[in-house]
Motif scaffolding. Structure first.
Motif, short mmCIF file in Angstrom:
data_model
loop_
_atom_site.label_atom_id
_atom_site.label_comp_id
_atom_site.label_asym_id
_atom_site.label_seq_id
_atom_site.Cartn_x
_atom_site.Cartn_y
_atom_site.Cartn_z
N GLY A 52 0.82 -1.08 0.35
CA GLY A 52 0.17 -0.19 0.08
C GLY A 52 1.57 1.22 0.48
O GLY A 52 0.75 2.36 -0.83
N ILE A 53 1.87 1.61 1.13
CA ILE A 53 2.42 2.17 1.11
C ILE A 53 3.20 2.50 -0.58
O ILE A 53 3.52 3.95 -0.43
N ILE A 54 4.00 1.45 -1.26
CA ILE A 54 4.50 2.10 -2.26
C ILE A 54 4.35 1.93 -3.86
O ILE A 54 4.24 3.42 -3.63
N LEU A 55 2.48 1.67 -3.68
CA LEU A 55 1.40 2.46 -4.21
C LEU A 55 1.30 3.68 -4.46
O LEU A 55 1.14 4.30 -5.36
N THR A 56 1.41 4.31 -2.72
CA THR A 56 1.03 5.06 -2.59
C THR A 56 2.47 6.53 -2.74
O THR A 56 2.00 7.85 -3.53
N ILE A 57 3.69 5.91 -2.78
CA ILE A 57 4.12 6.55 -2.81
C ILE A 57 4.76 6.56 -4.42
O ILE A 57 5.40 7.81 -4.40
N LEU A 58 4.49 5.95 -5.75
CA LEU A 58 4.77 5.95 -6.95
C LEU A 58 3.52 6.83 -7.12
O LEU A 58 3.76 7.83 -8.57
N THR A 59 2.77 7.80 -6.08
CA THR A 59 1.90 8.47 -6.92
C THR A 59 2.56 10.39 -7.44
O THR A 59 2.57 10.63 -8.55
N TYR A 60 3.64 10.00 -6.27
CA TYR A 60 4.62 10.99 -7.14
C TYR A 60 5.98 10.46 -8.15
O TYR A 60 6.03 11.16 -8.81
N TRP A 61 6.55 9.50 -7.22
CA TRP A 61 8.10 9.44 -8.02
C TRP A 61 7.75 9.17 -9.26
O TRP A 61 8.25 8.88 -10.33
N LEU A 62 6.68 8.55 -9.38
CA LEU A 62 6.34 7.27 -10.99
C LEU A 62 5.65 8.72 -11.68
O LEU A 62 5.98 8.89 -12.48
N PHE A 63 4.00 8.81 -11.53
CA PHE A 63 3.15 9.79 -11.91
C PHE A 63 3.40 10.86 -11.89
O PHE A 63 3.71 11.76 -13.45
N ALA A 64 3.68 11.64 -10.42
CA ALA A 64 4.60 13.28 -10.68
C ALA A 64 5.79 13.53 -11.62
O ALA A 64 5.78 14.42 -12.21
N ILE B 10 -2.13 24.28 -11.85
CA ILE B 10 -2.41 24.06 -10.34
C ILE B 10 -3.22 22.52 -9.66
O ILE B 10 -2.40 22.57 -8.61
N GLY B 11 -2.39 21.91 -10.94
CA GLY B 11 -2.67 20.94 -10.69
C GLY B 11 -1.44 20.50 -9.93
O GLY B 11 -1.57 19.59 -8.99
N ARG B 12 0.27 20.94 -10.58
CA ARG B 12 1.11 20.61 -10.01
C ARG B 12 1.33 21.04 -9.01
O ARG B 12 2.40 20.71 -7.87
N ILE B 13 0.39 22.26 -8.60
CA ILE B 13 1.08 22.71 -7.20
C ILE B 13 0.42 21.50 -6.40
O ILE B 13 0.61 21.09 -4.44
N VAL B 14 -1.18 21.23 -6.29
CA VAL B 14 -1.64 20.34 -5.60
C VAL B 14 -1.36 19.04 -5.26
O VAL B 14 -1.00 18.46 -4.28
N GLN B 15 0.09 18.59 -6.19
CA GLN B 15 0.76 17.08 -6.29
C GLN B 15 1.77 17.49 -5.72
O GLN B 15 1.75 16.17 -5.02
N GLY B 16 2.25 18.75 -5.25
CA GLY B 16 3.16 18.98 -4.97
C GLY B 16 2.67 18.83 -2.91
O GLY B 16 3.90 18.83 -1.88
N PHE B 17 1.72 19.18 -2.57
CA PHE B 17 1.08 18.53 -1.38
C PHE B 17 0.82 17.31 -0.68
O PHE B 17 1.11 17.51 -0.23
N SER B 18 0.54 17.26 -1.79
CA SER B 18 -0.36 15.55 -1.62
C SER B 18 1.33 14.86 -1.41
O SER B 18 1.89 14.20 0.05
N ALA B 19 2.58 15.22 -2.43
CA ALA B 19 3.63 14.33 -2.27
C ALA B 19 4.16 15.04 -0.72
O ALA B 19 5.20 14.06 -0.12
N ALA B 20 4.56 16.08 -0.20
CA ALA B 20 4.68 16.55 0.73
C ALA B 20 4.51 15.92 2.31
O ALA B 20 5.13 15.67 3.11
N MET B 21 3.16 15.69 1.98
CA MET B 21 2.22 14.85 3.06
C MET B 21 2.49 13.57 3.27
O MET B 21 3.29 12.87 4.39
N ILE B 22 2.72 12.43 2.06
CA ILE B 22 2.76 10.81 1.77
C ILE B 22 4.67 10.84 1.87
O ILE B 22 4.53 9.76 2.62
#
Length: 458
Positions: free
Chosen positions: A12-24, A102-114
């Protein structure tokens, strides 16, 4: 927590951090395709959107790590996943450039938390050798995701559409939510109420923002213009004021006391400098598509040795900690990465010969990144007081993301500026060499600052 299926939590954590390291991070590889979608937008704005997520992540990660220590790592992780989904939805609605930003900014906040929250979850679930194994999986998701980003993004952009990158991200985010829904939350019950340092955050945002604008927009503004000079002055004054303010705060935005630990200081600075090499990944894709006429997919195929060697080297890095301690890997990694970038810098070679050089270069690139990943992360969290692991891991990953953001900004800006005067081949070679110099500084810092024995289990 161990009874609650650690393998499910790890996945679950690997899939979660992929939201930044792979997709973003896939944005590094699809800038030309994105600009076709936003045809009226300048290349400087597109380049800004590429580095923007990393910049936002780096700026706000320490604050997110501090909050996660107090209100719960799972809670912050879940919020981060939802923000990733929202950011992806905004990005795949190409109505206007503002949606992209805006989308890229929101992704940045997401990764900052994850990122700091998921590292802290692993640190509290596992100990000793088990923790190192878990963190190696974290590194596998993070650095492995970055390695796959080029191939995945190139495939999607060439054969489907670049927007599908973020559709897949949404699907995997939902799976990650399902896998993590039943884990107990963890936080430090003795840290008291959240006393957030808004003044420190504000100054940090202003000084990093000023430096980022100077680097990414300097060519448009003029490197020696009055505006550029003002931006540099803002950064320098902001840095001085920030350090003076944070030293007096009881609950500072940035825990400067952590840097009194040489192992932590050396690892964080080396991590920052090493991650500037992400800029060379972005440059490789830009250069091969512009100068060699390659598609995003064909360019991504050249990076396959990076993926393969990194996957092997991550496990080797994990094993080396117990046998040699972390310093050997942390000192060797910048050298191997630098050798890889030197191979990429040989742009004077003819087409096929240059591609062969790059294949070898990406092999060295992958070994260097993989060897560094787990020893660096383990050193950062294992030499830190347990009640400050969230903040410490946030600072460590802040160094990664800001290093990547400034690496992209610096390397691509050097290439863009020089290509106006020299050939694209000469500009590309010079930009790669600039990155090699940064890695040489990383090697010296790791060699001099990091102690020989700096890892201890807590």
């Amino acid at each position: 927590m161990k009874a609650q299926t650690p393998n499910r939590i790890i996945l679950g954590i690997i899939l979660t951090i992929l939201t930044y390291w792979l997709f973003a991070q896939a944005f590094l590889n699809i800038a030309p395709e994105v600009q076709e979608t936003y045809s009226s937008t300048s290349s400087s704005i597109i380049n800004l959107s590429v580095s923007l997520t990393s910049l936002i992540t780096g700026i706000f990660m320490v604050a997110a790590g501090n909050i996660a220590d107090k209100i719960g790592y799972k809670k912050i992780t879940i919020i981060g996943i939802f923000l990733s989904i929202i950011g992806s939805i905004i990005i795949i609605l190409p109505f206007h450039t503002s949606f992209l930003i805006i989308g890229r900014i929101v992704q940045g906040f997401s990764a900052a938390m994850i990122m700091p929250a998921t590292i802290s979850i692993f640190n509290h679930i596992f100990e000793g050798e088990e923790r190192r194994k878990a963190l190696s999986y974290w590194s596998l998701g993070a650095f492995g995701g970055t390695g796959l980003a080029s191939l995945f993004a190139g495939t999607m952009a060439t054969f489907v559409a670049w927007q599908w990158i973020f559709i897949v991200s949404i699907v995997l985010s939902l799976i990650g939510l399902f896998l993590l829904k039943n884990i107990q939350d963890v936080h430090d019950k003795n840290r008291g109420p959240i006393n957030f340092d808004f003044a420190g955050l504000s100054i940090f945002v202003v000084m990093i923002g000023a430096l980022s604008i100077f680097i990414t927009q300097g060519e448009v503004l003029g490197w020696t213009s009055a505006v550029s000079f003002i931006l540099i002055v803002i950064f320098v004054i902001g840095l001085i004021v920030f350090i003076a303010l944070e030293k007096r705060k009881r609950a500072p935005f940035l825990e400067l006391s952590l840097f009194s630990n040489k192992a932590f200081l050396g690892t964080v600075v080396t991590n920052f400098l090493l991650n500037t090499a992400i800029g060379s990944l972005a440059l490789f894709n830009i250069y091969t598509q512009q100068a060699l006429g390659m598609t995003a997919f064909s360019a991504s195929l050249v990076t396959i040795p990076y993926i393969l060697t990194m996957l092997v080297a991550i496990k080797a890095g994990e094993k080396s900690i117990a046998k040699f301690g972390p310093k050997r890997a942390l000192v060797t990694a910048p050298v191997l990465l630098g050798l890889g970038l030197i191979m990429l810098s040989l742009t004077f070679l003819e087409g096929t010969v240059y591609i062969m050089s790059c294949l070898i270069g990406f092999g060295f690139f992958g070994i260097g990144i993989g060897l560094f990943a787990t020893p660096a992360l383990d050193t950062a969290v294992s030499t830190t007081p347990r009640d400050k692991v969230g903040v410490a891991s946030a600072i460590f990953k802040m160094a990664s993301t800001l290093g990547g953001a400034f690496g992209i900004a610096i390397i691509v800006s050097v290439y863009s500026a020089l290509s106006n005067t020299f050939s694209v081949a000469a500009a590309g070679s010079a930009a790669f060499i600039v990155n090699v110099v940064l890695l040489a500084v990383a090697f010296i810092f790791a060699l001099v600052v990091i102690p020989k024995v700096s890892m201890k289990d807590k």
